[in-house]
Design an enzyme around this catalytic site. Structure first.
Site, short mmCIF file in Angstrom:
data_model
loop_
_atom_site.label_atom_id
_atom_site.label_comp_id
_atom_site.label_asym_id
_atom_site.label_seq_id
_atom_site.Cartn_x
_atom_site.Cartn_y
_atom_site.Cartn_z
N GLY A 157 -21.45 -6.73 4.55
CA GLY A 157 -21.76 -8.05 5.11
C GLY A 157 -22.99 -8.58 4.39
O GLY A 157 -23.20 -8.28 3.21
N ARG A 158 -23.80 -9.33 5.14
CA ARG A 158 -24.98 -9.96 4.52
C ARG A 158 -25.93 -8.94 3.89
O ARG A 158 -26.33 -9.08 2.74
CB ARG A 158 -25.75 -10.74 5.59
CG ARG A 158 -25.21 -12.12 5.87
CD ARG A 158 -26.04 -12.77 6.97
NE ARG A 158 -25.74 -12.11 8.21
CZ ARG A 158 -24.99 -12.62 9.18
NH1 ARG A 158 -24.51 -13.83 9.06
NH2 ARG A 158 -24.76 -11.94 10.28
N ILE A 159 -26.29 -7.89 4.65
CA ILE A 159 -27.31 -6.95 4.16
C ILE A 159 -26.72 -6.07 3.04
O ILE A 159 -27.35 -5.85 2.01
CB ILE A 159 -27.87 -6.10 5.33
CG1 ILE A 159 -28.54 -7.01 6.37
CG2 ILE A 159 -28.89 -5.07 4.81
CD1 ILE A 159 -28.95 -6.33 7.67
N ARG A 180 -14.03 -3.79 7.26
CA ARG A 180 -12.88 -4.24 8.07
C ARG A 180 -12.10 -5.29 7.28
O ARG A 180 -10.89 -5.30 7.24
CB ARG A 180 -13.37 -4.85 9.38
CG ARG A 180 -13.66 -3.83 10.45
CD ARG A 180 -14.25 -4.50 11.66
NE ARG A 180 -15.48 -5.21 11.31
CZ ARG A 180 -16.37 -5.66 12.16
NH1 ARG A 180 -16.17 -5.52 13.44
NH2 ARG A 180 -17.46 -6.28 11.79
N THR A 238 -29.46 2.32 6.86
CA THR A 238 -30.47 1.38 7.38
C THR A 238 -29.86 0.55 8.52
O THR A 238 -30.42 -0.47 8.89
CB THR A 238 -30.98 0.42 6.28
OG1 THR A 238 -29.84 -0.20 5.66
CG2 THR A 238 -31.81 1.13 5.24
N SER A 239 -28.69 0.96 9.03
CA SER A 239 -28.06 0.13 10.08
C SER A 239 -28.38 0.67 11.47
O SER A 239 -29.27 0.14 12.15
CB SER A 239 -26.57 -0.02 9.84
OG SER A 239 -25.90 1.19 10.06
N ARG A 240 -27.71 1.74 11.87
CA ARG A 240 -28.02 2.36 13.16
C ARG A 240 -27.84 3.87 13.03
O ARG A 240 -26.84 4.33 12.45
CB ARG A 240 -27.08 1.84 14.26
CG ARG A 240 -27.41 0.45 14.77
CD ARG A 240 -28.73 0.42 15.55
NE ARG A 240 -29.04 -0.91 16.08
CZ ARG A 240 -29.77 -1.83 15.46
NH1 ARG A 240 -30.27 -1.60 14.27
NH2 ARG A 240 -30.00 -3.00 16.04
N GLU A 269 -33.80 7.96 18.11
CA GLU A 269 -35.06 7.30 17.74
C GLU A 269 -35.97 7.35 18.96
O GLU A 269 -35.50 7.06 20.06
CB GLU A 269 -34.82 5.85 17.33
CG GLU A 269 -34.13 5.76 15.99
CD GLU A 269 -33.94 4.35 15.46
OE1 GLU A 269 -34.50 3.40 16.05
OE2 GLU A 269 -33.24 4.20 14.46
N HIS A 288 -37.53 2.96 11.34
CA HIS A 288 -36.83 1.72 11.68
C HIS A 288 -37.71 0.48 11.41
O HIS A 288 -38.05 -0.26 12.32
CB HIS A 288 -36.37 1.75 13.15
CG HIS A 288 -35.20 0.83 13.40
ND1 HIS A 288 -34.22 1.10 14.31
CD2 HIS A 288 -34.86 -0.37 12.86
CE1 HIS A 288 -33.33 0.13 14.33
NE2 HIS A 288 -33.70 -0.78 13.46
N ILE A 289 -38.04 0.30 10.11
CA ILE A 289 -38.89 -0.84 9.73
C ILE A 289 -38.12 -1.86 8.87
O ILE A 289 -38.73 -2.70 8.23
CB ILE A 289 -40.16 -0.40 8.97
CG1 ILE A 289 -39.81 0.42 7.71
CG2 ILE A 289 -41.10 0.38 9.88
CD1 ILE A 289 -40.94 0.50 6.70
N GLY A 290 -36.78 -1.78 8.90
CA GLY A 290 -35.97 -2.66 8.05
C GLY A 290 -36.38 -4.12 8.11
O GLY A 290 -36.52 -4.79 7.09
C1 GLV Z 1 -32.81 -4.28 13.67
O1 GLV Z 1 -32.51 -3.13 13.55
C2 GLV Z 1 -31.89 -5.31 13.99
O2 GLV Z 1 -30.75 -5.00 14.32
O3 GLV Z 1 -32.27 -6.47 13.91
#
Ligand code: GLV
Length: 327
Positions: A157-159, A180, A238-240, A269, A288-290
């Protein structure tokens, strides 16, 4: 909007709070940097019409049924796995989020973790702190290079797209992805190739996870999956944290089934300070500093407020995640 009371469950950048106050919303905020206890969240939400929350607020079915009077919930963040969307939808509560504004910041963290893991940066930094840097050694501390390698994106997706752009631009990486839906724009712009999940595992030198956390994706990166990856592969998430099984990841790294990992999200976390991942040579972990840049967080604050303002002024939620809501 004098009579509309908005509860904000965390301290947020002031930009969004100022926007709401300028529109005469009555804004009440939780003024502590620690996550709000659930009973206090419920008590405050019960007295308000609208809620702005973050990923540390548990907006589950029990919460939603106690607070079914809420007219709108606006999540400060792009992910919303802390919210039971099905229940909110059933109750007719619109839920908004803040996509787009944190895309670059999060892709930067994924890109940074990839480089940090590939060159053992976090581990080597700790060597200096521990007074273990004694001399230059030609055959030790060797990382691996990224030029012309294959980047596999799980969830383009975007990221994921921004991560792919960075990897293509900096290292001419070959981009493959599993999603998907096909991402034709990325196929055209980045020459990205859609592959099956198994091919993604088999071919990726770096596998970067950018998918949402859902019933389909939770725990998907488990022992069986790590076993299908290259022994030289680097896993980036970097998602979850919920998408990977952390025990299995530790085992895969220890057994050399994959080479390295970079995590901005962990499971659970916060990560415990004794977690073995923190002392592994080829692993880089961040808390979790994305989205933690001034620009991204200000943008998130603005969009979170806009969801509320637009809902009350124009009966629309600019970034609505449950358009199928019942009422
Ligand atoms: C951060 O993890 C967000 O989902 O915005």
């Amino acid at each position: 909007m004098k009579d509309i009371k908005v509860f904000v469950s965390s301290i947020l950048p002031v930009i969004g709070i100022d926007m709401l106050r300028k529109e005469n919303f009555n804004v009440v905020t939780w003024n502590d940097k620690t996550p709000i206890p659930q009973d206090i969240l419920i008590k405050n939400a019960k007295e308000c019409d609208a809620l702005i929350c973050t990923l540390t607020a548990k907006i589950d079915a029990a919460f939603l049924n106690e607070c079914s009077h809420l007219e709108i919930i606006s999540q400060f963040g792009v992910g919303y796995d802390n919210i039971d969307i099905n229940e909110a939808t059933k109750l007719g509560i619109p839920v908004g989020n803040t996509p787009g504004v944190l895309t670059d910041a999060t892709a930067d963290v994924a890109f940074g973790l990839m480089i940090a893991a590939s060159r053992k940066m976090f581990f080597m930094h700790k060597k200096i702190e521990k007074d273990e840097w004694k001399h230059f050694t030609p055959t030790s501390n060797l990382g691996i290079e990224l030029k012309n390698k294959t980047l596999g994106i799980f969830g383009l997706g975007r990221i994921g797209n921004e991560m792919a752009k960075r990897c293509k631009g900096a290292y001419n990486m070959n981009i493959i992805y599993h999603n998907r839906n096909k991402n034709t724009e990325a196929e055209q712009l980045l020459d990205a190739k859609y592959v099956s999940f198994d091919d993604l595992l088999a071919q990726s030198d770096v596998l970067s996870v950018h998918s949402v956390s859902s019933n389909e994706t939770k725990g998907i990166f488990n022992k069986a999956v790590f076993n299908k990856m290259k022994p030289t592969a680097i896993f980036i998430n970097t998602s979850r944290g919920a998408l990977h099984n952390e025990e299995d990841l530790i085992e895969a790294l220890t057994a050399g089934r994959i080479w390295g990992a970079g995590l901005d999200v962990t499971n659970p976390e916060p990560m415990h300070k004794n977690n073995p991942l923190l002392n592994m040579e080829n692993v880089a972990v961040l808390p979790h500093i994305g989205s933690a840049t001034v620009e991204a967080r200000n943008g998130m604050s603005r969009l979170a407020a806009e969801n509320i303002i637009e809902f009350y002024k124009n009966n629309r939620v600019p970034n609505l995640v449950n358009p199928q809501k019942a009422t």
